[in-house]
Design a protein around this motif. Structure first.
Motif, PDB file in Angstrom:
ATOM      1  N   LEU A   1     -19.066  23.039  30.162  1.00  0.00           N
ATOM      2  CA  LEU A   1     -18.289  22.103  29.354  1.00  0.00           C
ATOM      3  C   LEU A   1     -19.062  20.812  29.107  1.00  0.00           C
ATOM      4  N   PHE A   2     -19.679  20.287  30.175  1.00  0.00           N
ATOM      5  CA  PHE A   2     -20.414  19.038  30.005  1.00  0.00           C
ATOM      6  C   PHE A   2     -21.619  19.228  29.106  1.00  0.00           C
ATOM      7  N   PHE A   3     -22.291  20.345  29.287  1.00  0.00           N
ATOM      8  CA  PHE A   3     -23.446  20.594  28.431  1.00  0.00           C
ATOM      9  C   PHE A   3     -23.012  20.658  26.979  1.00  0.00           C
ATOM     10  N   CYS A   4     -21.858  21.271  26.734  1.00  0.00           N
ATOM     11  CA  CYS A   4     -21.364  21.331  25.353  1.00  0.00           C
ATOM     12  C   CYS A   4     -21.096  19.928  24.848  1.00  0.00           C
ATOM     13  N   ALA A   5     -20.427  19.126  25.675  1.00  0.00           N
ATOM     14  CA  ALA A   5     -20.139  17.750  25.254  1.00  0.00           C
ATOM     15  C   ALA A   5     -21.437  17.022  24.947  1.00  0.00           C
ATOM     16  N   GLY A   6     -22.451  17.243  25.815  1.00  0.00           N
ATOM     17  CA  GLY A   6     -23.731  16.582  25.606  1.00  0.00           C
ATOM     18  C   GLY A   6     -24.393  17.052  24.329  1.00  0.00           C
ATOM     19  N   ALA A   7     -24.331  18.359  24.094  1.00  0.00           N
ATOM     20  CA  ALA A   7     -24.970  18.899  22.895  1.00  0.00           C
ATOM     21  C   ALA A   7     -24.306  18.328  21.652  1.00  0.00           C
ATOM     22  N   ILE A   8     -22.999  18.236  21.694  1.00  0.00           N
ATOM     23  CA  ILE A   8     -22.281  17.674  20.541  1.00  0.00           C
ATOM     24  C   ILE A   8     -22.723  16.234  20.334  1.00  0.00           C
TER      25      ILE A   8
ATOM     26  N   MET B   1     -21.286  23.803  15.186  1.00  0.00           N
ATOM     27  CA  MET B   1     -21.922  24.220  16.439  1.00  0.00           C
ATOM     28  C   MET B   1     -21.215  25.447  16.990  1.00  0.00           C
ATOM     29  N   PRO B   2     -21.386  26.568  16.345  1.00  0.00           N
ATOM     30  CA  PRO B   2     -20.597  27.750  16.731  1.00  0.00           C
ATOM     31  C   PRO B   2     -20.853  28.233  18.157  1.00  0.00           C
ATOM     32  N   LEU B   3     -22.119  28.395  18.515  1.00  0.00           N
ATOM     33  CA  LEU B   3     -22.405  28.945  19.850  1.00  0.00           C
ATOM     34  C   LEU B   3     -21.886  28.014  20.930  1.00  0.00           C
ATOM     35  N   THR B   4     -22.131  26.727  20.720  1.00  0.00           N
ATOM     36  CA  THR B   4     -21.700  25.749  21.700  1.00  0.00           C
ATOM     37  C   THR B   4     -20.199  25.839  21.911  1.00  0.00           C
ATOM     38  N   MET B   5     -19.478  25.888  20.823  1.00  0.00           N
ATOM     39  CA  MET B   5     -18.036  25.856  20.958  1.00  0.00           C
ATOM     40  C   MET B   5     -17.496  27.164  21.520  1.00  0.00           C
TER      41      MET B   5
ATOM     42  N   TYR C   1      -8.930  24.919  19.664  1.00  0.00           N
ATOM     43  CA  TYR C   1      -8.186  25.300  18.458  1.00  0.00           C
ATOM     44  C   TYR C   1      -8.680  24.512  17.261  1.00  0.00           C
ATOM     45  N   GLN C   2      -8.746  23.199  17.430  1.00  0.00           N
ATOM     46  CA  GLN C   2      -9.111  22.397  16.262  1.00  0.00           C
ATOM     47  C   GLN C   2     -10.577  22.559  15.903  1.00  0.00           C
ATOM     48  N   ALA C   3     -11.371  22.957  16.873  1.00  0.00           N
ATOM     49  CA  ALA C   3     -12.785  23.155  16.576  1.00  0.00           C
ATOM     50  C   ALA C   3     -12.962  24.321  15.607  1.00  0.00           C
ATOM     51  N   PHE C   4     -12.176  25.357  15.794  1.00  0.00           N
ATOM     52  CA  PHE C   4     -12.396  26.552  14.981  1.00  0.00           C
ATOM     53  C   PHE C   4     -11.425  26.685  13.824  1.00  0.00           C
ATOM     54  N   PHE C   5     -10.216  26.199  14.009  1.00  0.00           N
ATOM     55  CA  PHE C   5      -9.190  26.538  13.018  1.00  0.00           C
ATOM     56  C   PHE C   5      -8.704  25.352  12.230  1.00  0.00           C
ATOM     57  N   GLU C   6      -9.345  24.228  12.379  1.00  0.00           N
ATOM     58  CA  GLU C   6      -8.940  23.092  11.576  1.00  0.00           C
ATOM     59  C   GLU C   6     -10.169  22.494  10.927  1.00  0.00           C
TER      60      GLU C   6
ATOM     61  N   ARG D   1     -23.488  25.893  10.256  1.00  0.00           N
ATOM     62  CA  ARG D   1     -24.748  26.378  10.814  1.00  0.00           C
ATOM     63  C   ARG D   1     -24.578  27.839  11.209  1.00  0.00           C
ATOM     64  N   ASN D   2     -25.713  28.543  11.269  1.00  0.00           N
ATOM     65  CA  ASN D   2     -25.630  29.964  11.605  1.00  0.00           C
ATOM     66  C   ASN D   2     -25.502  30.170  13.111  1.00  0.00           C
ATOM     67  N   TRP D   3     -25.454  31.389  13.521  1.00  0.00           N
ATOM     68  CA  TRP D   3     -25.209  31.724  14.924  1.00  0.00           C
ATOM     69  C   TRP D   3     -26.501  31.993  15.678  1.00  0.00           C
ATOM     70  N   HIS D   4     -27.634  31.607  15.091  1.00  0.00           N
ATOM     71  CA  HIS D   4     -28.895  31.917  15.781  1.00  0.00           C
ATOM     72  C   HIS D   4     -29.480  30.697  16.455  1.00  0.00           C
ATOM     73  N   GLY D   5     -28.691  29.672  16.615  1.00  0.00           N
ATOM     74  CA  GLY D   5     -29.193  28.538  17.379  1.00  0.00           C
ATOM     75  C   GLY D   5     -29.701  27.393  16.548  1.00  0.00           C
ATOM     76  N   SER D   6     -29.479  27.435  15.254  1.00  0.00           N
ATOM     77  CA  SER D   6     -29.955  26.327  14.442  1.00  0.00           C
ATOM     78  C   SER D   6     -29.109  25.075  14.670  1.00  0.00           C
ATOM     79  N   GLU D   7     -28.009  25.226  15.418  1.00  0.00           N
ATOM     80  CA  GLU D   7     -27.124  24.085  15.622  1.00  0.00           C
ATOM     81  C   GLU D   7     -27.740  23.065  16.563  1.00  0.00           C
ATOM     82  N   SER D   8     -28.689  23.476  17.360  1.00  0.00           N
ATOM     83  CA  SER D   8     -29.257  22.544  18.345  1.00  0.00           C
ATOM     84  C   SER D   8     -30.599  23.120  18.769  1.00  0.00           C
ATOM     85  N   THR D   9     -31.214  22.544  19.786  1.00  0.00           N
ATOM     86  CA  THR D   9     -32.454  23.130  20.297  1.00  0.00           C
ATOM     87  C   THR D   9     -32.123  24.133  21.388  1.00  0.00           C
TER      88      THR D   9
END
Lengths: 156, 119, 507, 570
Positions: free
Chosen positions: D349-356, D375-379, D436-441, D521-529
């Motif tokens: 969870l923290f890593f996700c927060a950090g990545a965001i 950030m699909p993978l992260t979320m 919920y809001q990350a994906f559906f809003e 962004r796509n699902w191959h990691g282009s959202e972050s490093t």
């Protein structure tokens, strides 16, 4: 007296020579000195000792200073001499004290020296040392205080 | 009370000296007088020490023919040392006072404190 | 090897004289003489330690007179570590003073006299002799404090002199009371004669009160500490290092001597009030010293008040009269000497490097002087009592003693002292590492800071040399920091070393 | 159990301490510096891992350095309980190291060398805490851990970070003092402080009042780092630290060392039997239950993601303490298993927060609507971990909570089971909206969140009682916005203003979606490093592994070993 600042409010009383005082001191001084030594030497066997004797010797120095002026006295009894006398006294005490250590005795155990009346001579040596310290330190203090101080800036 | 004064007068003198000295050290603003007070205080102690050495009917502690009782010599020796120490202390104190006077131009402690905080 | 005991005292005095004589011919001979003397003294101290480890307590009769008539010097489990400490710190400070110093021969003469006086207090077994050595120590210390260039140092020296003399005079008066009560001045003999005179006797009680009060003035416990902050902070840096590390330390050691050797725990069993008073005075000192330290802005003053607090801890350790607490007292005594000496040395190094002397000026020090900042942090954290440093070990033993004896309020104060110490050290560490300097230092390393009264007259002198801290000055601080940590692991060794002596005391 | 003298425990502790000079020494060469970090992290996990088979066979690896104080040895012992924490900390350090590199470089932070050095020191001491063989050794490392993590908390060098650092030091040192006091009491009562599975025998016969005091001091002291209420408030404040540090604080080292300390105290110092006799388990459990519920409720109101996670941590840690307080076999297993379970999930969870934060500079949940596109993978990882937190099956949290539930029921303390269930629902309540809001809003069309945005209960402020409910946003040092919902009541607004003036304006800009919504962004990691994505996915995988195949994921086995040793399980 030399580096006295004229700005001081103290009244300057120039030193005046008095032949009565000078002559008396001249006569008395050797006797005082001898008496001082006598008191020092007697530390071993009766009342007396280095402190008292040293004080008497120092009194002689002070007396000379009063009679002949502090400046001339100090020229005669130089700072170097005072330091040498004081440190020499301490060193004499230390050496006499440490000596027995080399001869399997303890610190200040004069009997370890082995010769006749060694404790007596040992104590007398130490008393002489102490006398030298006391005499020189008192004279030194006297000269130091007599010298006064130098004024610095910010004086009010 | 009279009894105390006549028999223990030495202690009273010592205490008076000490109290007076201590008062001077604490109460007086003048640095030289503080040092004098310090000396008085010490003198009181010396007096106290020396008088305790007294033995009723004792002679000075120098071995003589026909004398049985001597006063105790030890306090004298000790106090002699203490006096020397006291003299040295006074000398150092006076040296310092001379320096303080040459730098501040005053011997009053309160003035010096004021000047220090002003800097 | 017992001759080492007397040599440990004689050698520094000899050196002092030598330095004085040599000074007549050679201007710069003082340092060499002092260094050689301290080296020799360290040798004698180690020899003493070795002998005590091998053969137990050593008594040395002076002039062949047997105690109680003669004066004796004693090296036992209590005094041996302290003499080694004295010798080691003396050597370290000489090394430090080479660059930081006052440089004159007069300084080194006084310095060596002070070393000799401290050694004498440590080793003597005679209470009057202790007074004489205390006064020698005092005399040299007063003069050294006043040897600073600043105008305040003379005033601080005089204040120190007057209070110190009063303290020593009280001690002398106490010795007089004890002498009247018993007719002896030898410590071991005194302990027997005092017991014979009766612990309830007013003379004995008076002697106790006067002796201990006199010493506590020299230790600088609150509220008789008033000479100490001025003396520590206005003295030249090298002198600050030395007196902060040793002078109060040896006085506190003397307290332990008086409590354990002269009065013995039985005295306190007979007079519990005496112990209670001492312990609570120490506790008050712990708290008051910390509070006063928090209020300071000048670093040396803060460290000085910190000593008031730390010595409260040491005295509490001694006064709790439990073996663990006594071990803790000795360890904290040694530990505090290393830590506080190291800290004062570090402050001197920082002042020489950057000119910073007040806590505000320490802002951002980590980037300007990373090594010094790190050393201050290590030493400071040790003083706070972060394990495994020596600061923790002493505290731990004292706390164990407090718990064992069931003195809960004291136990609470001792535990709380960690946080109290943290209260003033965290500020510095935070400033050094996580704050930007209020005013950027100018290019030559001098600091143009206008913070209050921070930089005094002598601060101005330091500024001209940006490379003012020599490698050996830094090395001394490094050694102190390393010792702070390694001594932490010596706790058990010191304990087992002290054990025979303390078992004798506590039965 | 058989003791084997071995240098491996010492090596495990020292290996990262050795790295510190290397890291500091190569401060000019970033890559070399990071190489040391990674190398040492791998070496550490290898050393710790090499002891796993032995420990499971009943061997205890011991390094005895000799007497430290008062005949108490400075001793490191790798028993199952120590291994549990040691293995966890060293494994997660590897993950965190990679992530740190991505994070610190992503933000081009200052003082990275100090950061990595402190990090190595923290982990070194955390392993020391894990392997400590008696209370004194534990205390040593516990205090060193405080010192080592302090630079990390105050890393930002802003007034806020300094205040947080001060608070952290104050709280944890007071806690340390309590631990020391308790240790001294235990030592004076029992004459030893060595950890003995099932409790030190002498304590059972000691004066009960003193024993209770000792327990209270120890549990309270460790409770500070375990963020038991009311000693928790340093933890949310410490959120000013960089996110990997938050991860370290929350998931790996600091809070876990507090919890681990409580575990040591309950299981190996006092032991279940003595605790039962003294009646100290129930109060501990009650405090934990209170913390658990209160923290969950507070978490509901936090809009800053890291703060919400912080309160979630406070709540989750109390699960562990609760289990230790209940003291039945399953409860202890559940509690101990929750240590790694929570670690994996919270780290994710923290890593996700950090990545965001690194990618979008968004810190507030209210700005995150539709972020799943960006950030699909992260979320997804976030969703998995959040589900685990709530106790949804197939994720780690379920297994441990299951044991806890069974344990509290079988111990006859159903009330705690009810608390656990309520808390589970609260967990869902505060995590689900994020997912919920990350994906559906989307940013321009999302529901009101009355729980956060309206006054609590219509009347009061949230627990911090701010007087001005909505006075716009103040700007946080780390760049994001925060509505005035944060509970750092002691920093006034002036503080915040100076923060932004001083520094870190390099990444000072408002978070939230860019104009026109999140880009896809796509699902191959282009959202972050991959430096960040890799660790996120690794941690999430760990959480899943613990949930799906707990029996083969090592930790359950270790935990059961512990429970058998202390005698709460047959």
């Amino acid at each position: 007296m030399s580096n006295h600042n004229p700005e001081t409010e103290r009244v300057e009383r120039p030193y005046t020579e008095s032949s009565v005082i000078m002559t008396t001191v001249r006569v008395v001084a050797p006797f005082v000195f001898t008496y001082g030594l006598f008191v020092m030497f007697h530390g071993a066997s009766s009342s007396g000792g280095g402190f008292q004797g040293g004080a008497i010797v120092a009194a002689m120095v002070l007396m000379l200073a009063f009679a002949f002026g502090i400046e001339p006295t100090q020229r005669w009894f130089k700072n170097t001499a005072i330091v040498l006398l004081a440190t020499g006294g301490v060193l004499a005490f230390l050496f006499i004290g440490v000596g027995p250590l080399l001869l399997d005795g303890t610190f200040l155990e004069y009997s370890a020296y082995g010769f006749k009346k060694a404790p007596k001579y040992g104590i007398e040596g130490v008393e002489l040392g102490i006398g030298a310290i006391v005499a020189s330190v008192i004279s030194g203090l006297f000269f130091a205080i007599a010298r006064g101080f130098e004024y610095t800036e910010g004086q009010q | 009370m009279i009894d105390l004064l006549t028999t223990k007068y030495n202690y009273i003198a010592a205490i008076l000296l000490m109290a007076g000295g201590l008062y001077m050290v604490i109460g007086d603003r003048n640095l030289v007088k503080k040092v004098i007070g310090m000396n008085l205080f010490q003198t009181g102690i010396f007096l106290f020490f020396i008088t305790t050495a007294f033995v009723e009917g004792g002679e000075p502690p120098v071995i003589q023919e026909g004398v049985e009782t001597y006063v105790s010599p030890l306090p004298h020796v000790l106090i002699l040392t203490a006096i020397v120490v006291g003299v040295s202390l006074t000398a150092v104190a006076l040296t310092l006072i001379i320096r303080i006077y040459s730098e501040y131009g005053t011997l009053r402690e309160d003035v010096i404190t004021e000047m220090e905080t002003d800097d | 090897m017992t001759d080492a005991i007397v040599l440990a005292v004689v050698v520094p005095i000899f050196g002092a004289m030598l330095s004085m004589i040599a000074g007549l011919r050679f201007d710069r001979s003082g340092w060499t003489v002092a260094a050689l003397t301290c080296l020799a003294q360290l040798g004698t101290a180690l020899a003493i330690l070795y002998t005590v480890v091998q053969d137990g307590t050593q008594r040395y009769e002076l002039a062949g007179f047997t105690p109680p008539e003669g004066i004796e010097l004693v090296a036992d489990g209590l005094s041996a570590p302290v003499i080694v400490l004295v010798a080691t710190v003396s050597l370290a400070v000489v090394v430090y003073a080479r660059q930081a110093g006052p440089r004159g021969n007069a300084f080194y003469t006084l310095y060596l006299l002070l070393v000799g006086g401290l050694a004498g207090v440590t080793l003597t077994g005679d209470i009057f002799n202790m007074y004489v050595f205390l006064e020698i120590t005092g005399l040299a210390a007063y003069a050294l404090v006043a040897s600073g260039d600043s105008t305040e140092s003379a005033v601080a020296g005089l204040k120190y002199l007057i209070l110190g003399t009063i303290g020593a005079s009280l001690f002398l008066l106490g010795a007089g009371y004890a002498y009247i009560a018993t007719g002896t001045l030898n410590m071991v003999d005194l302990s027997e004669q005092l017991a014979a005179a009766g612990y309830g006797s007013r003379l004995v009680l008076g002697a106790f009160g006067l002796l201990v009060t006199g010493l506590l003035v020299k230790v600088a416990l609150f509220p008789v500490h008033t000479w100490q902050p001025g003396a520590y902070s206005n003295a030249p840096d090298s002198v600050s290092v030395y007196i902060s590390a040793l002078v109060s330390t040896v006085a506190a050691y003397a307290v332990a001597r008086v409590l354990y050797t002269v009065f013995t725990p039985e005295f306190f069993t007979a007079n519990p009030i005496a112990q209670t008073a001492l312990v609570y005075a120490a506790a008050v000192s712990i708290i008051a010293g910390s509070v006063l330290a928090v209020l300071q802005r000048d670093l040396k003053r803060m460290l000085a008040y910190s000593s008031v607090s730390q010595f409260g801890m040491v005295v509490a350790g001694f006064a709790l009269l439990s073996q663990s607490a006594a071990v803790g007292g000795v360890i904290h005594l040694i530990g505090h000497a290393v830590l506080k000496g190291g800290l004062f040395a570090a402050v001197g190094v920082v002042a020489a490097q950057t000119g910073a002397r007040s806590i505000d000026e320490y802002a951002g020090l980590a980037s300007r002087a990373p090594l010094s900042a790190g050393l201050v942090a290590v030493l400071g954290l040790s003083l706070v009592g972060v394990p495994p440093s020596v600061g923790f070990v002493g505290k731990f033993y004292i706390a164990v003693g407090a718990v064992e004896t069931g003195t809960w309020p004291i136990a609470a104060v001792i535990f709380a002292s960690t946080v109290l110490t943290l209260a003033y050290f965290a500020r510095i560490i935070e400033r050094m590492y996580f704050a930007q300097p209020a005013v950027e230092p100018s290019s030559d390393g001098a600091v143009a800071v206008d913070v209050g009264d921070g930089v005094s007259a002598d601060g101005g002198e330091e500024i001209h040399s940006s490379a003012g801290a020599s490698p050996e000055m830094v090395a001394v601080v490094v050694v102190a920091a390393v010792a702070a940590v390694t001594l932490g692991f010596a706790g058990s060794a010191i304990e087992s070393f002290l054990e025979p002596t303390l078992v004798e005391v506590f039965g | 159990m058989s003791d084997v003298a071995s240098l491996r425990p010492l090596a495990a502790v020292l290996v990262s301490a050795v790295a510190i000079p290397l890291i500091v020494g190569s401060y000019r060469r970033q890559n070399l510096r990071e190489f040391w970090t990674i190398l040492v992290a791998l070496a550490k996990v290898a050393i710790v891992g090499s002891m796993v088979p032995g420990v499971l066979d009943g061997t205890v690896y011991v390094t005895d350095i000799g007497a430290y104080v008062a005949d108490i040895s400075f001793v490191l012992r790798v028993d199952p309980l120590g291994l549990l924490f040691g293995l966890l900390a060293s494994a997660l350090w590897v993950i965190t190291s990679f992530y740190s590199i991505g994070y610190m470089r992503g933000l081009s932070e200052d003082s990275q060398t100090r950061y990595f050095a402190s990090f190595a020191a923290s982990v070194s001491t955390a392993i020391g805490v894990a392997f400590a063989g008696n209370l004194i050794t534990l205390f040593i490392f516990y205090e060193l851990l405080t010192v080592a993590t302090y630079p990390l908390v105050a890393h930002d060098e802003t007034a806020e970070a300094r205040a947080a650092g001060r608070k952290y030091l104050t709280y944890t040192f007071i806690g340390g003092v309590a631990v020391l006091a308790g240790t001294v009491l235990v030592f004076s009562m029992a004459g030893t402080t060595s950890f003995t599975p099932g409790g030190i025998g002498e304590l059972a016969d000691a004066d009960p009042a003193l024993a209770r005091l000792a327990f209270a001091l120890l549990a309270g002291g460790f409770g500070v780092k375990a963020a038991l209420m009311p000693m928790h408030s340093w933890l949310p404040d410490a959120m000013v630290a960089p996110t990997p540090v938050s991860g370290l604080l929350h998931a790996v080292a600091v809070v876990k060392s507090g919890v681990f300390g409580i575990a040591r105290v309950t299981l190996d110092v006092f032991g279940p039997g003595t605790m039962q006799d003294l009646g100290v388990g129930l109060p501990l459990a009650a405090i934990a239950a209170f913390t658990l519920l209160t923290a969950s409720i507070i978490a509901l109101r936090k809009d800053n993601l890291k703060r919400r996670l912080a309160y979630s941590t406070i709540s989750q840690l109390s699960y562990i303490v609760l289990g230790l307080g209940i003291l039945s076999g399953e409860a202890v297993v559940g509690a101990l298993l929750h240590i790694p379970a929570h670690a994996f999930m919270k780290l994710t969870l923290f890593f996700c927060a950090g990545a965001i934060h690194v990618e979008t500079h968004t810190d507030d949940i209210s700005d995150m609507a539709g972020i799943g596109k960006r950030m699909p993978l992260t979320m997804v990882a976030f969703a998995v971990a959040a589900a685990g937190m709530a106790g949804i099956p197939l994720v780690a949290g379920f297994v441990s909570k299951w044991y806890l539930l069974i344990g509290s029921v079988s111990a006859g303390q159903e009330i705690f089971a009810v608390v656990l269930l309520i808390s589970g629902m609260l967990n869902i309540a505060y995590f689900w909206p994020i997912v919920y809001q990350a994906f559906f809003e989307s940013p321009d069309a999302h529901d009101e969140k009355p729980l956060i945005e309206s006054p609590f209960g219509g009347l009061f402020g949230s627990e911090s009682g701010e007087s001005t409910p909505v006075d716009g946003t103040t700007v946080k040092a780390d760049g994001g916005d925060t509505v005035n919902d944060d509970d750092h009541d002691e920093h006034d607004d002036a503080d915040h203003e100076t923060d932004t003036d001083v520094d870190h304006d390099d990444h000072y800009h408002h978070g939230g979606p860019p104009a026109g919504g999140w880009d896809e962004r796509n699902w191959h990691g282009s959202e972050s490093t991959w430096f960040m994505l890799g660790p996120i996915l690794a941690a999430a995988t760990g959480a899943l592994a613990l949930g799906i195949v707990p029996a083969t994921a090592l930790f359950l086995e270790i935990v059961q070993e512990v429970a058998i040793n202390v005698g709460v399980m047959p």
